[in-house]
Design a protein around this motif. Structure first.
Motif, short mmCIF file in Angstrom:
data_model
loop_
_atom_site.label_atom_id
_atom_site.label_comp_id
_atom_site.label_asym_id
_atom_site.label_seq_id
_atom_site.Cartn_x
_atom_site.Cartn_y
_atom_site.Cartn_z
N TYR A 106 26.64 -11.47 33.55
CA TYR A 106 25.99 -10.16 33.59
C TYR A 106 25.22 -9.98 34.89
CZ TYR A 106 27.20 -9.35 28.72
OH TYR A 106 27.90 -9.15 27.56
N THR A 107 24.60 -11.05 35.39
CA THR A 107 23.86 -11.00 36.66
C THR A 107 24.81 -10.71 37.82
OG1 THR A 107 22.25 -12.55 35.77
CG2 THR A 107 22.28 -12.27 38.16
N ALA A 131 36.34 2.40 26.30
CA ALA A 131 37.76 2.13 26.57
C ALA A 131 38.03 0.64 26.75
CB ALA A 131 38.20 2.91 27.81
N ALA A 132 37.68 -0.14 25.72
CA ALA A 132 37.88 -1.60 25.78
C ALA A 132 39.32 -1.91 26.17
CB ALA A 132 37.55 -2.23 24.44
N LEU A 133 39.51 -3.05 26.75
CA LEU A 133 40.74 -3.57 27.33
C LEU A 133 41.02 -2.89 28.65
CD1 LEU A 133 43.07 -5.58 27.17
CD2 LEU A 133 44.42 -3.80 26.07
N PHE A 134 41.14 -1.56 28.69
CA PHE A 134 41.45 -0.85 29.92
C PHE A 134 40.27 -0.88 30.90
CE2 PHE A 134 44.23 0.80 26.67
CZ PHE A 134 45.46 0.64 27.27
N VAL A 135 39.06 -0.95 30.35
CA VAL A 135 37.84 -1.23 31.12
C VAL A 135 37.35 -2.55 30.54
CG1 VAL A 135 35.53 -0.43 31.73
CG2 VAL A 135 37.38 1.24 31.44
N PRO A 136 37.76 -3.67 31.16
CA PRO A 136 37.67 -4.99 30.52
C PRO A 136 36.26 -5.61 30.50
CG PRO A 136 38.66 -5.20 32.68
CD PRO A 136 38.47 -3.73 32.44
N CYS A 137 35.41 -5.05 29.65
CA CYS A 137 34.04 -5.57 29.53
C CYS A 137 34.03 -6.98 28.94
CB CYS A 137 33.19 -4.61 28.71
SG CYS A 137 33.87 -4.20 27.09
N HIS A 138 35.13 -7.41 28.34
CA HIS A 138 35.19 -8.77 27.80
C HIS A 138 35.13 -9.82 28.92
CE1 HIS A 138 39.46 -7.87 28.70
NE2 HIS A 138 39.54 -9.17 28.97
N ARG A 139 35.29 -9.41 30.17
CA ARG A 139 35.27 -10.34 31.30
C ARG A 139 33.86 -10.61 31.82
NH1 ARG A 139 40.51 -7.57 34.24
NH2 ARG A 139 42.00 -8.23 32.64
N VAL A 140 32.84 -10.17 31.08
CA VAL A 140 31.45 -10.40 31.48
C VAL A 140 30.79 -11.32 30.44
CG1 VAL A 140 29.26 -9.34 32.10
CG2 VAL A 140 31.40 -8.11 32.55
N LEU A 141 30.18 -12.40 30.95
CA LEU A 141 29.59 -13.44 30.11
C LEU A 141 28.11 -13.64 30.43
CD1 LEU A 141 32.39 -16.10 30.69
CD2 LEU A 141 32.18 -14.56 28.72
N ARG A 142 27.43 -14.31 29.54
CA ARG A 142 26.06 -14.71 29.82
C ARG A 142 26.06 -15.89 30.79
NH1 ARG A 142 23.57 -14.60 23.73
NH2 ARG A 142 23.28 -12.34 23.65
N ILE A 143 24.94 -16.10 31.44
CA ILE A 143 24.79 -17.27 32.32
C ILE A 143 25.03 -18.52 31.48
CG2 ILE A 143 23.12 -18.63 33.65
CD1 ILE A 143 21.89 -15.99 34.57
N GLY A 144 25.78 -19.45 32.02
CA GLY A 144 26.11 -20.67 31.28
C GLY A 144 27.40 -20.55 30.50
N ALA A 146 28.06 -18.49 27.86
CA ALA A 146 27.99 -17.97 26.48
C ALA A 146 28.64 -16.59 26.45
CB ALA A 146 26.55 -17.89 26.02
N LEU A 147 29.26 -16.27 25.34
CA LEU A 147 30.05 -15.04 25.27
C LEU A 147 29.22 -13.77 25.38
CD1 LEU A 147 32.69 -15.87 22.52
CD2 LEU A 147 32.93 -15.94 25.00
N GLY A 148 27.99 -13.77 24.87
CA GLY A 148 27.24 -12.52 24.82
C GLY A 148 27.78 -11.66 23.69
#
Length: 165
Positions: A106-107, A131-144, A146-148
């Motif tokens: 996220y940082t 617009a999940a998948l097409f705007v791939p927010c799943h590619r952002v994780l917490r530091i370390g 963790a999935l978030g």
């Protein structure tokens, strides 16, 4: 816009619904069979009054099937239309440029979006992404690593990240 089309595609994660405008731009998408719930995620300025189910949305349906089948770039050329303020709109564009298999924190995402101190704003951009998948927010994780969070569940997020690794 009065009516938009939607389709439901079976995927390894479960049913995936996409809602598209008449010009083919994705307005909302996610791992659900509930198109009406998905319609509510669309900004009020873009939200269609009615939905019409289709067997296929052409290129959108093909991209969904191809992505889940292993073509991780299949989603890249599909147009997306979301509405918000300047930062969120830009942050969603930035998400589309994060390559599959190269998740960021996220940082890092906040910095890529031009506001390095705005980690919460970056997380908000992910949370408000319709617009999940097409705007791939799943590619952002917490530091370390963790999935978030993920609107469609952490099991789905883990599958997507593993699929892209």
């Amino acid at each position: 816009m009065t009516t938009a089309d939607f389709t439901v595609v079976d995927t390894p994660i479960g049913p995936f619904t996409a809602i598209a405008a008449a010009d083919g731009a994705v307005l909302a998408a996610g791992w659900t069979a509930d198109a009406e719930n998905l319609r509510q995620l669309i900004h009020s300025r873009l939200r269609p009054a009615d939905l019409r189910r289709r067997d296929s949305l052409g290129a959108v349906s093909t991209a969904i099937i191809d992505y889940h089948g292993g073509d991780l770039t299949a989603i890249d050329a599909i147009p997306v239309r979301q509405h918000s303020g300047e930062f969120l709109t830009y942050a969603w564009e930035v998400l589309r440029k994060i390559p599959a298999g190269e998740p960021v924190t996220y940082t890092e995402y906040a910095a890529l979006s031009g506001r390095p101190a705005a980690t919460r704003a970056a997380a908000n951009a992910c949370a408000r992404n319709a617009a999940a998948l097409f705007v791939p927010c799943h590619r952002v994780l917490r530091i370390g690593g963790a999935l978030g969070g993920f609107r469609w569940g952490l099991d789905a997020k883990r599958w997507l990240l593993d699929h892209e690794a």
